[in-house]
Scaffold this active site. Structure first.
Site, PDB file in Angstrom:
ATOM      1  N   SER A 169     -53.311  36.925  44.809  1.00 35.87           N
ATOM      2  CA  SER A 169     -53.659  35.701  44.086  1.00 35.87           C
ATOM      3  C   SER A 169     -54.389  34.685  44.954  1.00 35.87           C
ATOM      4  CB  SER A 169     -52.397  35.048  43.512  1.00 35.87           C
ATOM      5  OG  SER A 169     -51.601  34.482  44.530  1.00 35.87           O
ATOM      6  N   SER A 207     -47.824  33.536  48.339  1.00 30.96           N
ATOM      7  CA  SER A 207     -48.736  33.809  47.229  1.00 30.96           C
ATOM      8  C   SER A 207     -48.136  34.847  46.297  1.00 30.96           C
ATOM      9  CB  SER A 207     -50.075  34.330  47.752  1.00 30.96           C
ATOM     10  OG  SER A 207     -49.979  35.708  48.104  1.00 30.96           O
ATOM     11  N   ASP A 208     -48.510  34.765  45.018  1.00 28.41           N
ATOM     12  CA  ASP A 208     -48.270  35.926  44.167  1.00 28.41           C
ATOM     13  C   ASP A 208     -49.188  37.035  44.668  1.00 28.41           C
ATOM     14  OD1 ASP A 208     -47.349  37.594  42.184  1.00 28.41           O
ATOM     15  OD2 ASP A 208     -47.612  36.137  40.579  1.00 28.41           O
ATOM     16  N   TRP A 209     -48.886  38.249  44.282  1.00 21.04           N
ATOM     17  CA  TRP A 209     -49.610  39.391  44.829  1.00 21.04           C
ATOM     18  C   TRP A 209     -51.083  39.339  44.411  1.00 21.04           C
ATOM     19  CZ3 TRP A 209     -45.297  38.792  46.676  1.00 21.04           C
ATOM     20  CH2 TRP A 209     -44.621  39.711  47.459  1.00 21.04           C
TER      21      TRP A 209
END
Length: 710
Positions: A264, A260-262
């Site tokens: 997200s 995941s993006d941070w």
């Protein structure tokens, strides 16, 4: 004016806070390999062997990160923690003199795949020096809108250029045991309210524009993919069954890590069912209690947890992280070779847009004035890619201080400076944006600020040889002064190499060879993609940046309609207009090149070989980027006028000639077919075009494509 001042103040506060959160870290390097405690087994895969001896609780701990940038280990079985790092422009967030490279969009402007592979090799080496196993890049989202605050981290508006440059970078990184995570999957083409944005895009546009660069990256060997913050057609990317399970895992057979993006993730059940494998920076939706609850409710089985952990271990195994030391004593960050590579990228990423009456190059004995905000600072893009220098690099103004007069910001208010400008042989103004206005989390302005525009205007009235160097992450409003100045150079953020690269290009030590990786329109409204875009795109809003981030119950998600469909960048301008101010692929040189003797030979099965002669017809050595476009002449359904299908950067000494060849395959004629749900290549005539830019076509020839038979 007040609105822009307020926005800039708000963005400055956000950047200060962001850099505090992302401050540089001291991490003790581990120079020993993992010592996995695996029982005897006939299973050849260490990933599967390791998975088999883990408890459910241990597996769950591997679904989320720790310490902001670390993937946890399990000491009982000898699995060590693995560090990740923000990347692409250089390894950000470490107390070490890392090499900072030009922004990705500047790398794209080089159109030099072999050079990007060298960049990747350097960054992979520095990962090993610091003990980093997972690189959080590169980014391959298209420049759909010119004002996206993160365009500088990507490779432009064309999926082929985007994918080829990212693939070259990835191949370089993965000459070392390092996992790349291509990002942000998918349709993250805006920083405007990115947590509450729904990219509404039709299937053909998705397949032809927004997915190909990711496929190029995986074909180049990327073992990781990072999802985006936004929704795609109503579903968050981090739990998008169609994109992650259908396309990525199903059609493309990807068995590596999806991270995941941070911050997200937006649910537990959706992610466990068909979402990412690893939640970063820590467990919120995938923490132990929520995962066990989902299992008890029958939402997900332990086998589904196994698959996620196996994806992580598979990436580790393929990269070699199970077997090699996590850091390498023999490698160092910021060495001379790496910095020379960074300088070479900076030189090749400078694009000469205009050069009236050979205003450039400058002579060494000229009386010069140097001005513009970015002459006195080394500008960067902001956010998680921003390098925190151990030693601040020299600025262009400091490099020139013994050979030019420096102009203060509002120099035109003082008669003494006006006289100096008028009496100088040339004026160089280095202008543009920096990390305050151009960053992730928000979009940037289209226009330069009023003081900069007034400085340019006054300089052109006082001195006919006014040269403007514009630094930005993409297209911006150049119309107010494009006809008035003698020369325009576009660069993105060139890092520590900025001063030296600008000097080399301006004074002719190196002939410019960069080409635009995006189109620059005369007006923002000329971009079809901007016509349905929020009008307050550049205004600061703390709510859009922070309120409801990661919480689906706070604030509504708003649609971002891709109503332009395929009409992005040059596809629009070449197909339906209007004419851009500077077209995709444009870039001048101090050298001159001729194109001759085009020949096309058919090799059967829809394959062609294209050859032509390229000659440097000047007395200046330099490089030309030759570009191949394909134009369908009798399209069965609507096609854009032309698409880039090949490019090569060719260096020629003065007077030298070379024969250039391209291979054209059936895939180069293809389009996405909704009826059969696949790419198809229609029978019929196509024009193969060879040019110096999308609008400077030098050679062309029609071929007849016939569909391959099974």
């Amino acid at each position: 004016m007040y609105s822009r001042w307020f926005s800039k103040l708000g963005k400055r506060v956000v950047q200060i806070r962001m850099q505090q959160m992302l401050k540089s870290r001291d991490v003790q390097q581990d120079y020993e390999p993992m010592n996995l405690k695996l029982p005897p087994s006939k299973e050849p895969s260490k990933a599967k062997q390791l998975l088999a001896i883990l408890s459910l609780d241990e597996k769950i701990t591997l679904l989320s990160g720790q310490d902001e940038f670390c993937i946890p280990g399990i000491e009982r079985v000898g699995l060590k923690p693995v560090w990740t790092s923000d990347a692409t422009l250089g390894l950000r967030g470490w107390n070490a003199p890392v090499t900072d490279f030009p922004a990705s969009i500047a790398m794209a402007a080089s159109w030099n795949e072999s050079l990007l592979t060298q960049v990747g090799e350097c960054i992979g080496s520095e990962c090993r020096a610091l003990g980093i196993g997972v690189l959080l890049g590169p980014g391959v989202n298209l420049a759909r809108v010119p004002v996206c605050g993160r365009n500088f981290e990507y490779f432009g508006e064309d999926p082929l250029l985007d994918g080829k440059m990212a693939g070259a970078y990835i191949r370089g990184v993965q000459t070392h045991p390092v996992i790349t995570t291509v990002k942000h999957f998918a349709c993250n083409n805006s920083e405007y309210d990115r947590h509450k944005s729904n990219s509404v895009v039709d299937e053909r546009t998705l397949r032809e524009l927004y997915l190909p660069a990711f496929k190029y990256a995986l074909d180049a060997g990327s073992l990781g993919v990072m999802t985006s913050y936004n929704q795609v057609n109503g579903i968050y990317a981090s739990e998008h069954a169609y994109l992650l399970e259908g396309v990525l895992r199903g059609e493309w057979q990807f068995d590596g890590l999806v991270i995941s993006d941070w911050n997200s993730l937006y649910s537990t059940d959706g992610v466990l069912s068909s979402g990412v494998d690893l939640e970063m920076p820590g467990g919120k939706y995938l923490k132990r209690e929520k995962v066990l609850d989902a299992i008890s409710r029958g939402v997900v089985t332990e086998e589904a947890i196994d698959r996620k952990v196996l994806h992580l271990f598979t990436a580790y195994e393929k990269a070699g992280l199970f077997d090699c030391p996590l850091a390498d004593h023999a490698l160092k960050v910021g060495n001379d070779k790496h910095r020379e590579t960074a300088l070479q990228v900076a030189r090749e990423g400078v694009v000469l847009l205009k050069n009236k009456d050979a205003a450039l190059p400058l002579g060494p004995s000229l009386k010069l004035c140097i001005g513009g905000d970015n002459a006195f600072r080394v500008a960067q893009g902001g956010g998680s890619s921003m390098i925190q220098w151990v030693t601040p690099p020299k600025t262009f103004a400091s490099l020139m201080e013994d050979n030019a007069t420096s102009l203060p910001r509002h120099w035109y208010h003082r008669a003494s400076y006006r006289r100096i400008v008028a009496s100088s042989d040339a004026v160089v103004l280095v202008v543009g944006f920096n990390h305050i206005e151009e960053s992730e989390a928000y979009d940037r302005p289209w226009e330069l600020d009023r003081a900069t525009l007034r400085s340019i205007e006054h300089a052109t009235k006082l001195n006919k040889r006014t040269i403007v160097v514009v630094q930005s992450g993409g297209a911006l409003h150049l119309t107010p002064f494009a006809d008035k100045v003698s020369a325009i150079l576009w660069t993105s953020y060139l890092g520590s190499s900025t001063a030296d690269a600008l000097y080399d290009i301006l004074f002719g030590n190196v002939a410019p060879s960069g080409k635009l990786p995006f189109s620059i329109a005369s007006s923002l409204s000329d971009y079809r993609s901007m016509r349905s875009y929020p009008k307050d795109y550049a205004a600061f809003s703390l709510a859009r940046i922070h309120k409801g981030q990661g919480d689906p119950n706070i604030r509504q998600v708003s649609p971002s309609d891709y109503t332009e469909n395929l009409m992005v960048g040059y596809r629009q301008f070449d197909s339906e207009g209007p004419a851009p101010l500077y077209c995709f692929g444009h870039g001048l040189s101090y050298a001159a090149f001729s194109y001759d003797d085009m020949m096309v030979g058919e090799q059967g099965e829809g394959n062609f070989v294209v050859s032509f002669s390229l000659a440097n017809i000047s007395d200046v050595s330099g490089a030309e980027v030759v570009q191949l476009y394909i134009h369908p002449l009798n399209a069965k359904i609507y096609r854009v006028k032309q698409e880039l299908k090949g490019f090569k950067k060719v260096y020629l000494n003065a007077g030298e000639t070379a024969t250039i060849e391209f291979s054209v395959s059936p895939e180069d004629f293809s389009r996405w077919d909704i009826d059969t749900w696949r790419f198809v290549s229609d029978d019929g005539p196509y024009e193969i075009r060879i040019g110096s830019s999308s609008r400077d076509i030098r050679l062309h020839q029609v071929v007849e494509y016939k569909e391959r038979k099974p």
